[in-house]
Design a protein around this motif. Structure first.
Motif, PDB file in Angstrom:
ATOM      1  N   MET A  44       0.822  -1.193   0.000  1.00 35.38           N
ATOM      2  CA  MET A  44       0.000   0.000   0.000  1.00 35.38           C
ATOM      3  C   MET A  44       0.868   1.260   0.000  1.00 35.38           C
ATOM      4  N   PHE A  45       1.898   1.202   0.834  1.00 34.57           N
ATOM      5  CA  PHE A  45       2.818   2.329   0.918  1.00 34.57           C
ATOM      6  C   PHE A  45       3.539   2.505  -0.418  1.00 34.57           C
TER       7      PHE A  45
ATOM      8  N   ILE B 285       0.919   6.618   5.650  1.00 31.79           N
ATOM      9  CA  ILE B 285      -0.361   5.917   5.719  1.00 31.79           C
ATOM     10  C   ILE B 285      -1.361   6.784   6.493  1.00 31.79           C
ATOM     11  N   ALA B 286      -0.891   7.372   7.601  1.00 33.50           N
ATOM     12  CA  ALA B 286      -1.777   8.213   8.403  1.00 33.50           C
ATOM     13  C   ALA B 286      -2.241   9.411   7.600  1.00 33.50           C
ATOM     14  N   LYS B 287      -1.317  10.002   6.839  1.00 32.70           N
ATOM     15  CA  LYS B 287      -1.662  11.174   6.041  1.00 32.70           C
ATOM     16  C   LYS B 287      -2.777  10.846   5.055  1.00 32.70           C
TER      17      LYS B 287
ATOM     18  N   LEU C 147      -9.049  -7.409   7.244  1.00 24.43           N
ATOM     19  CA  LEU C 147      -8.515  -6.092   6.871  1.00 24.43           C
ATOM     20  C   LEU C 147      -7.537  -6.216   5.703  1.00 24.43           C
ATOM     21  N   THR C 148      -6.606  -7.158   5.831  1.00 27.38           N
ATOM     22  CA  THR C 148      -5.567  -7.265   4.801  1.00 27.38           C
ATOM     23  C   THR C 148      -6.174  -7.623   3.449  1.00 27.38           C
TER      24      THR C 148
ATOM     25  N   MET D 259      -7.703   1.458   7.316  1.00 23.25           N
ATOM     26  CA  MET D 259      -7.532   0.064   7.734  1.00 23.25           C
ATOM     27  C   MET D 259      -6.060  -0.271   7.911  1.00 23.25           C
ATOM     28  N   GLY D 260      -5.253   0.180   6.952  1.00 21.46           N
ATOM     29  CA  GLY D 260      -3.818  -0.063   7.048  1.00 21.46           C
ATOM     30  C   GLY D 260      -3.249   0.551   8.317  1.00 21.46           C
TER      31      GLY D 260
END
Lengths: 291, 517, 392
Positions: free
Chosen positions: B344-345, C58-60, C336-337, C362-363
């Motif tokens: 994902m990253f 990811i948070a962003k 989730l994954t 989710m990540g």
């Protein structure tokens, strides 16, 4: 020891240089032409067969096919990361707007027609369902096969993932209905299993006696049974004539009409050639035009 | 508690431990044995003449003259089959031609029957497939039945209808039979060559050929007469052709399949070195292997220098403190990040953020992140395992710290670092989730052997394509051997890397033992 | 500072030079060493900071989702219709799915893994456990996609056809010896206090019979229920739990084995000297002493099971439902994954719709959980280290 060490350091330098060379990609030019397709898994067999055929005909061309879902195809076209988006549904209004805002003019080419056969395990005695029955099964109102004339067995619903055109088509043609002139979109029951591809649906149905699923026409074989829907059996004829209630066109969408003589043009018009039509027919879809 | 009970408890405790170990071994066997057993059939199998013909025509491997003689032999064996079919077809044609006379008679009538017949007869065309013409007439007689006004015509039309009905079922049966035979033996002589590769050849594998032979001999039907689920029944196809020219065909085919396909024990090493043809229905998995190799090497290329430097810093320079323990926590957290989050990253940062193309570079960078913690850890362990005396000796000779590290510590730790690297290579080769969005494609051209040209090419890496083929392929049932072969290959690749690492480690420990005593 | 000076001062190449450096040369060398060291530190810090960058990134990408949709729906609703109109982004069912399969995997892996570790470290002779170790490593090395392939192509049809009987056999295999031992131990415990020899014997036999009979009844009842079970779909939480359990096994085994071996010889000897059996020594002395390490092993097992993608994507069925009842492992679930892997395709990355950002949310949850697990294990390690230092 020392000499050995120097040799090692030299090797290290070589590796480092290689790494630098790898991360500075602008220093060399591409030698081969590239054609990138992204999108539907339904169109996958056509796209893949076309790609092999095209690469065999034009050895200098690299054709890449991604099967990641129609939505992804649209996205890639808008992002200009693909040349052709293969989609089993037309672009949604939102996608169209996003495309135009980014200066991409989607042009659709209908390469083939497809029906969505409703599949069950061949041991299931149920032979026909109505659209309403299918809707009730998928919305969770009918939960046992004995409610539609089958054995006493809990129904296992299998659906395509929500990122597929197949899902959208199914949702539009089956799950949406009119009550008192008002359009109602039924939700697919939460109990439904989701599978990432057409082939996956067939695999699940052929190994699960209680299953019901839907997939592209090209994915039917002896291991699954297609049902009559509203008393019409999905065949090439009924799909072409539109009698079969769950039929749809399959698209390849390009950014603007491709330049004549370009690889993109040659590729998206492959379906018009006799060979292309033969491929489409042999894979199990319905060619749009017949000579 | 009694001593006997305590003893019993003790024994049962031990046996539970043993049981769990046995279970573990059993689980390993249950997983590996079927995969290897069926995977090996991708390479070792009974290949038919079609397999050899395919290799000769597509990969130019094999002896042309031998092939020619083989083809004459199989053509001789197949000739009776096609002859029988031709006789049968001619007979059907004759039946249809015999209908000409009564039909033209009908067409001469001046009423609606005549007009209808005339219109329909015009649609007949010798160039159209036989079945189409039959169906045209069938539709006509069907319509005529509703038009009948007088009795004498009715009898005539009904007779016509019955005849055409019979021709139609026979022809339909024949078409099905021919299709089944074509799947088994390949296109009939004289047939136009199909475009799709899978239609150009018969069965290349004897096991598949037997399945297809069964389909020629029997029709699969489902019996729903009982309550509940249906039962599979096989109806001999010969029943459809009783008393016709084709009746002996089935016995002939059953007894002469070997002569028609000439199965031979084949070792198809090309499975590992050939490219796939017609999406893995033919050929091998070389592009996948190459893709995996590129991704793995790329990941190593990025991760090893960084990992080794970090390991050197941690083991040789870092003084315990808040910053160092914080950095260590960061690295152990990195080791615990789920692989899909890396993917994902990679997608969000490398592809959407940095606008890298989906391809080998983006994939290997993502994989490098996955294996970085493993490399740091193993390299650090290896460096720490270097005896203190080495360093002391170097330092006492007046070498600087850095020089000591580069000339003494690293060479001594190199085998250990290599072990860690090899194990991480196994990890990188097997990972799927990080490359789904960053590097994987269903069909891509075989990567070129020049590493500088592949960085922006997506690839069908082995791990991804196992997933992709077993869920997405339209003919997944036909290519089970390829699926199992791929899975066996990826397991073997990883196991070999691990074995290599184990041997390396054993040699190091021997060396260290030898040197310290 | 010129290059010549540097050359002169690089000592080993020119052994004829004075071993005592001039102050200038010394300074140069120090600066050089400092530069080199900071370069090393920089690289190391970059390597370590990557994880922070990942979390940040990811948070962003996750925050816009919470800004648009808020927190309530995400955490409390089980309605997952990301492409619906209007879309629904309730992740409760998916989180529950992840929890279920992780729990199932832990139930499979922890008893087996810890028992195997105990066996490898204390029961089996060294040479045998050395030969078994590669098996654990092979189990760890098999790529997840191969496990997924096995789960989907071989195990799911098997569960569907023979599932009930398989479960029955498993139940008998595990329960018969277990209940047998329990019967004996409990009847011992019950009659332990009776002092009179012969009455104790009769009481024990009676207790044995009563307990044994009821346990046999339970055994057969459960066995029959399991045997008659029809599993309608083989791609369910049970399938995935078992496979994930096997996948997490090597981690649990090797980490807890290390923990057990770290407990010194002295404790074992002391316990044996007091007349304890091996089982008593291990359960009452060694395992409590190694509990921290074993707990870390379990945590790592949880992380492995929770973060696994391919197996759950291929074989969990991906139905975003809360099974009914919620612990029904025979129904398909979605994790989730698998949702991230499956839904990323449709998510509109250009305009950044909620559908795209919800996946990052989710990540982020996965990341946070792993971060937490890591901190806990880090804390345990440091506590243990302190304890050891204190004891010394």
């Amino acid at each position: 020891m020392k000499r050995l060490n120097q040799k090692r350091i030299k090797n290290l330098w070589a590796i480092a240089l290689l790494a630098v060379a790898l991360v500075t990609p602008t220093t060399w030019a591409k030698e081969t032409d590239q054609l990138v397709l992204d999108g539907s898994t339904t169109l996958g067999p056509i796209a893949k067969a076309f790609a092999e055929y095209y690469m065999a005909k034009n050895p200098g061309v690299n054709v890449t096919v991604n099967e990641s879902g129609s939505g992804n195809g649209a996205k890639s076209l808008i992002n200009r990361t693909c040349d052709i988006a293969s989609m089993s549904r037309f672009m949604k209004a939102k996608e169209f707007i996003a495309a135009v805002n980014k200066g991409v003019m989607p042009v659709a080419h209908v390469v083939a027609m497809d029906g969505l056969p409703v599949l069950v395990h061949p041991s299931n005695p149920v032979k026909a369902l109505t659209v309403k029955q299918i809707r009730d099964i998928y919305s969770g109102k009918i939960t046992n096969w004995n409610q539609v004339g089958g054995p006493n067995l809990a129904i296992v619903m299998i659906s395509r993932d929500t990122n597929s055109g197949t899902y959208e088509t199914f949702h539009k043609l089956i799950m949406t209905h009119k009550v008192d002139g008002k359009k109602i979109k039924e939700k697919i029951s939460k109990k439904a299993e989701y599978v990432g591809s057409n082939g996956g649906i067939r695999t699940r149905v052929q190994s699960t006696p209680a299953a019901i699923g839907y997939a592209g026409l090209g994915f039917i074989d002896k291991t699954v049974k297609a049902l009559k829907v509203n008393d019409i059996y999905p065949t090439r004829e009924t799909v072409t004539s539109g009698k079969y209630p769950i039929s749809r066109p399959l698209f390849m969408i390009t950014n603007g009409y491709p330049k004549l003589g370009s690889h993109t043009h040659a590729f998206v018009t492959l379906y018009l050639s006799e060979k292309g039509q033969e491929i489409i027919e042999d894979i199990g879809f319905v060619p749009v035009t017949k000579y | 508690m009694k001593i006997t009970t305590r003893k019993m408890l003790d024994r049962s405790f031990s046996s539970f431990g043993l049981f769990s170990i046995v279970l573990m071994i059993l689980a390993l066997l249950v997983i590996l044995v079927p995969i290897f057993k069926r995977g090996s059939t991708a390479i070792v199998f009974n290949g038919t003449v079609e397999h050899r013909r395919f290799l000769l025509e597509r990969f130019e491997r094999g002896d042309e003259q031998e092939m020619a003689s083989e083809i004459t032999a199989i053509q001789a064996a197949q000739k009776p089959v096609y002859d029988m079919i031709e006789h049968f077809e001619n007979r059907q044609r004759k039946y249809l031609d015999a209908l000409n006379e009564p039909l033209t008679k009908l067409a001469k009538r001046s009423d609606s029957i005549g007009r209808l017949t005339k219109r329909r007869l015009k649609r007949l065309d010798k160039n159209k497939p036989f079945l189409t013409n039959v169906k045209t007439i069938q539709k006509l007689t069907d319509r005529l039945k509703g038009h009948v006004d007088s009795d004498n015509i009715q009898a005539e039309i009904e007779q016509l209808d019955a005849t055409i009905q019979k021709i139609e079922t026979q022809t339909k049966n024949l078409v099905e039979l021919k299709e089944a035979i074509r799947e088994l033996l390949g296109p009939a002589p004289g047939e136009t060559r199909p475009v799709l590769l899978r239609k150009q050849y018969g069965q290349t594998r004897w096991d598949r050929a037997q399945v297809k032979l069964h389909e020629v001999l029997y029709i699969e039907k489902w019996d729903y007469s009982n309550e509940g689920m249906g039962r599979k029944v096989f109806e001999p196809r010969v029943e459809h052709f009783r008393g016709t020219e084709i009746e002996p065909l089935f016995d002939y085919m059953e007894t002469n399949t070997e002569a028609m396909l000439r199965p031979q024990l084949t070792f198809y090493w090309g499975f590992l070195t050939d490219k796939s043809m017609d999406i893995h229905i033919f050929g091998g998995i070389f592009p996948e292997l190459l893709g995996t190799v590129y991704l793995t090497l790329g990941a190593i290329l990025f991760a090893v220098p960084m990992g080794v430097i970090a390991a050197i810093y941690f083991s040789e320079y870092a003084r315990p403190g808040i910053i160092i323990s914080f950095l260590r926590i960061c690295i152990s957290t990195l080791a615990g990040v789920p692989s899909i989050v890396f993917g994902m990253f990679g997608l969000a940062f490398l592809l959407n953020g940095c606008h890298l193309p989906k391809g080998v570079l983006a994939g290997s960078l993502t994989l490098a992140l996955v294996i970085l913690p493993t490399i740091i850890r193993s390299a650090e362990e290896a460096i720490r395992a270097v005896p203190r005396t080495y360093r002391e000796a170097a330092l006492s000779l007046g070498a600087s710290r850095w020089r000591t590290v580069v000339t003494v510590v690293i060479p001594a730790a190199l085998p250990g670092i290599l072990t860690g690297t090899v194990i991480s290579m196994g990890r990188a080769a097997g990972e799927t989730a990080p490359i789904i969005f960053t590097a994987a494609a269903s069909v891509a051209a075989t990567l070129s052997l020049n590493p500088l040209q592949v960085w922006d090419q997506p690839t069908q890496a082995l791990s991804w394509n196992i997933y992709n083929l077993c869920t997405e392929h339209e003919a997944a049932n036909e290519i089970q051997h390829v699926l199992f072969g791929m899975t066996a290959t990826i397991i073997l690749v990883v196991l070999f890397l691990n074995l290599f690492a184990i041997i390396l480690r054993a040699r190091i420990s021997k060396k260290l033992k030898g040197e310290t005593t | 500072m010129s290059v010549t000076v540097l050359k002169k001062t690089s000592i080993l190449n020119t052994p004829s030079d004075n071993l005592v450096l001039s102050s200038r040369a010394n300074l140069a060398q120090n600066i050089l060493a400092w530069i080199g060291q900071s370069f090393l530190f920089l690289v190391t810090a970059t390597a370590a900071m990557i994880v922070l960058f990942i979390i940040f990134y990811i948070a962003k990408n996750a925050i816009p989702f919470f800004q648009i949709q808020g927190l309530t729906e995400f955490f409390t609703s089980a309605e997952w219709y990301p492409s619906g109109d209007p879309p629904a982004f309730g992740v409760l069912a998916i989180m529950l799915g992840s929890t279920l399969v992780t729990l199932g995997a832990i139930v499979v892996t922890v008893p087996l893994g810890v028992a195997a570790a105990v066996c490898l470290s204390d029961i089996l002779p060294f040479s045998i456990s050395q030969t078994i170790k590669p098996i654990v490593e092979i189990l760890a090395a098999i790529p997840s996609v191969a496990y997924g392939f096995f789960a989907l192509v071989i195990f799911a049809p098997l569960l569907q056809e023979e599932g009930g009987r398989l479960l029955m056999v498993g139940w008998y295999l595990l329960a018969v010896p277990f209940l047998f031992i329990i019967t004996i131990v409990i009847s011992e415990m019950l009659t332990f206090k009776i002092t009179h020899e012969s009455s104790r014997k009769t009481a024990r036999t009676a207790a044995l019979f009563v307990l044994g009979g009821s346990f046999i009844a339970l055994l057969i009842f459960v066995g029959n229920t399991l045997g008659n079970l029809t599993i309608t779909t083989g791609t369910n939480a049970l399938n995935v739990s078992i496979i994930l359990g096997i996948m997490a096994l090597p981690t649990v085994v090797s980490v807890s084995q290390d923990a057990l071996q770290a407990v010194g010889r002295e404790l074992r000897d002391a316990s044996y000297a007091l007349g304890a059996t091996r089982a008593e020594t291990l359960i009452k002395v060694i395992m409590p002493a190694a509990s921290g390490g074993i707990f870390i092993a379990v945590l790592l097992g949880i992380m492995r099971a929770l973060g696994e993608t391919m197996v759950v994507w291929m074989a969990s069925g991906n139905a975003a439902q809360i099974p009914s009842p919620w612990f029904n492992y025979l129904q398909p679930v979605r994790t989730l994954t698998a949702t991230i892997a499956g839904d990323m395709g449709e998510a509109d990355q250009v305009t950044g719709s909620s559908r795209y950002h919800v996946l990052f949310a989710m990540g982020l949850i996965l990341l946070m959980f792993c971060f937490l697990c890591n901190l806990v294990s880090e804390w345990i390690v440091s506590r243990q280290r302190k304890k050891l230092r204190g004891e010394n």
